[in-house]
Design a protein around this motif. Sequence first.
Motif, PDB file in Angstrom:
ATOM      1  N   CYS A  82       0.829  -1.213   0.000  1.00 25.26           N
ATOM      2  CA  CYS A  82       0.000   0.000   0.000  1.00 25.26           C
ATOM      3  C   CYS A  82       0.863   1.262   0.000  1.00 25.26           C
ATOM      4  O   CYS A  82       0.494   2.261  -0.616  1.00 25.26           O
ATOM      5  N   ILE A 139       1.829   1.909  -3.560  1.00 23.03           N
ATOM      6  CA  ILE A 139       0.761   2.230  -4.507  1.00 23.03           C
ATOM      7  C   ILE A 139       0.010   3.514  -4.143  1.00 23.03           C
ATOM      8  O   ILE A 139      -0.213   4.378  -4.999  1.00 23.03           O
ATOM      9  N   ILE A 140      -0.393   3.659  -2.905  1.00 20.75           N
ATOM     10  CA  ILE A 140      -1.322   4.732  -2.526  1.00 20.75           C
ATOM     11  C   ILE A 140      -0.751   6.139  -2.695  1.00 20.75           C
ATOM     12  O   ILE A 140      -1.455   7.015  -3.215  1.00 20.75           O
ATOM     13  N   ARG A 175       1.036   7.258  -4.920  1.00 18.75           N
ATOM     14  CA  ARG A 175       1.014   7.571  -6.350  1.00 18.75           C
ATOM     15  C   ARG A 175      -0.409   7.826  -6.860  1.00 18.75           C
ATOM     16  O   ARG A 175      -0.586   8.394  -7.928  1.00 18.75           O
ATOM     17  N   THR A 176      -1.411   7.388  -6.126  1.00 15.29           N
ATOM     18  CA  THR A 176      -2.788   7.553  -6.575  1.00 15.29           C
ATOM     19  C   THR A 176      -3.517   8.709  -5.889  1.00 15.29           C
ATOM     20  O   THR A 176      -4.604   9.072  -6.337  1.00 15.29           O
ATOM     21  N   ILE A 177      -2.965   9.264  -4.827  1.00 18.63           N
ATOM     22  CA  ILE A 177      -3.577  10.410  -4.149  1.00 18.63           C
ATOM     23  C   ILE A 177      -3.393  11.643  -5.024  1.00 18.63           C
ATOM     24  O   ILE A 177      -2.339  11.846  -5.629  1.00 18.63           O
ATOM     25  N   ARG A 178      -4.420  12.466  -5.103  1.00 21.37           N
ATOM     26  CA  ARG A 178      -4.380  13.626  -5.993  1.00 21.37           C
ATOM     27  C   ARG A 178      -3.269  14.603  -5.607  1.00 21.37           C
ATOM     28  O   ARG A 178      -2.538  15.076  -6.461  1.00 21.37           O
ATOM     29  N   PRO A 208      -0.337  14.286  -3.176  1.00 23.68           N
ATOM     30  CA  PRO A 208       0.430  13.546  -2.170  1.00 23.68           C
ATOM     31  C   PRO A 208       1.533  14.368  -1.517  1.00 23.68           C
ATOM     32  O   PRO A 208       2.055  13.982  -0.478  1.00 23.68           O
ATOM     33  N   ASN A 242       7.883   7.527  -3.482  1.00 20.46           N
ATOM     34  CA  ASN A 242       7.260   8.729  -4.033  1.00 20.46           C
ATOM     35  C   ASN A 242       7.273   9.888  -3.037  1.00 20.46           C
ATOM     36  O   ASN A 242       6.466  10.799  -3.145  1.00 20.46           O
ATOM     37  N   SER A 286      -0.463  11.163   3.588  1.00 17.60           N
ATOM     38  CA  SER A 286      -0.550  10.043   2.650  1.00 17.60           C
ATOM     39  C   SER A 286       0.131   8.801   3.226  1.00 17.60           C
ATOM     40  O   SER A 286      -0.295   7.675   2.943  1.00 17.60           O
ATOM     41  N   ALA A 317      -1.807   5.278   3.751  1.00 12.54           N
ATOM     42  CA  ALA A 317      -1.270   4.022   3.222  1.00 12.54           C
ATOM     43  C   ALA A 317      -1.145   2.973   4.322  1.00 12.54           C
ATOM     44  O   ALA A 317      -1.463   1.794   4.115  1.00 12.54           O
TER      45      ALA A 317
END
Length: 87
Positions: free
Chosen positions: A30, A33-34, A36-39, A41, A56, A62, A66
Motif C-alpha cells: 500500500c 501504490i497509494i 502515487r494515486t492520491i491527488r 500527495p 514517491n 498520505s 497508506a
Amino acid sequence: MFLAVQATVPDTGEWNWIKGLIITGACLLCLLIIPRTIRYPDVGRKTPLPFPLLFNNPSIASFMAAMSAGHLIGIGTVLGLSNLGII
C-alpha cells in the motif's frame, strides 16, 4: 446478545510471525501504490523515509492513509487465510 455474537466468532489461532509478515507486506504494498494515486500527495510535511523515489516521497497524511489501508488489507487477508485453514 454479546454472548450470542461471541459464540459465532471462529477461533483464528495464536499470533505468529507469518501473520505479522502478511500485514507488513500489505502495508509496504500500500505504501508503494497509494501515494502515487492520491491527488495531492506532496501537500504537508514529508516523511523521512529512505528511497524517496521508490516511495514517491509521501507526506505524513498520505503515509498514514497508506498504513491504515495496509492494516485493513493485511488483517482481512490474515482472517481470510485463517478461516480457510491455510495459516
